[in-house]
Design a protein around this motif. Structure first.
Motif: not given
Length: 143
Positions: A13-17, A20-23, A75-82, A89-92
């Motif tokens: 899960e940490s690696q998936i996150l 996703k952040i890199d993407l 959640i703050g990161l998700a909001e930042f990236f819109g 939050l979920t692997a899938d």
């Protein structure tokens, strides 16, 4: 054995996150067309009362499973990236439409570059063969 399984799941899960952040960092750009810097993200999160240290950011981007990431930061990161927080939050979590669109645009640009290069390089090849090569390139570069 169950503890090892939980540890492996946490690592995954940490690696998936991290991926996703890199993407997000690759496809979501500033209004000037540049990638966001850590300071941009940190400042935006701080405006919403969320503290993001450089160390935490490093652990998140590295996929370090030894440091648990607080939900409010994710959640703050998700909001930042819109984007929808479920994506992070979920692997899938489903890839947001905004990211899909950016990826499709990047793929089209890459196909065009490869096609242009092949056309220049293979200029002595007949047009029927070039069409066949272009069709192969289109099929092989779709994500």
């Amino acid at each position: 054995m169950a503890a090892q399984s939980a540890a492996q799941r946490n690592l995954r899960e940490s690696q998936i996150l991290a991926r996703k952040i890199d993407l997000l960092l690759d496809v979501v750009l500033t209004t000037e067309g540049k990638p966001y810097e850590f300071q941009d993200i940190q400042s935006a999160l701080a405006e919403n009362g969320i503290k993001l240290s450089r160390t935490r950011w490093h652990h998140m981007k590295a996929g370090d499973a030894t440091v648990r990431q607080p939900t409010e930061v994710v959640i703050g990161l998700a909001e930042f990236f819109g984007i929808n927080p479920d994506y992070l939050l979920t692997a899938d979590g489903e890839i947001p439409d905004r990211i899909k669109s950016e990826l499709e645009l990047l793929a089209a640009m890459r196909r065009a570059k490869v096609r242009e290069f092949a056309t220049r390089t293979l200029s002595e090849v007949d047009s029927e063969t070039l069409d066949a090569i272009a069709a192969l390139l289109d099929d092989s570069t779709k994500y």
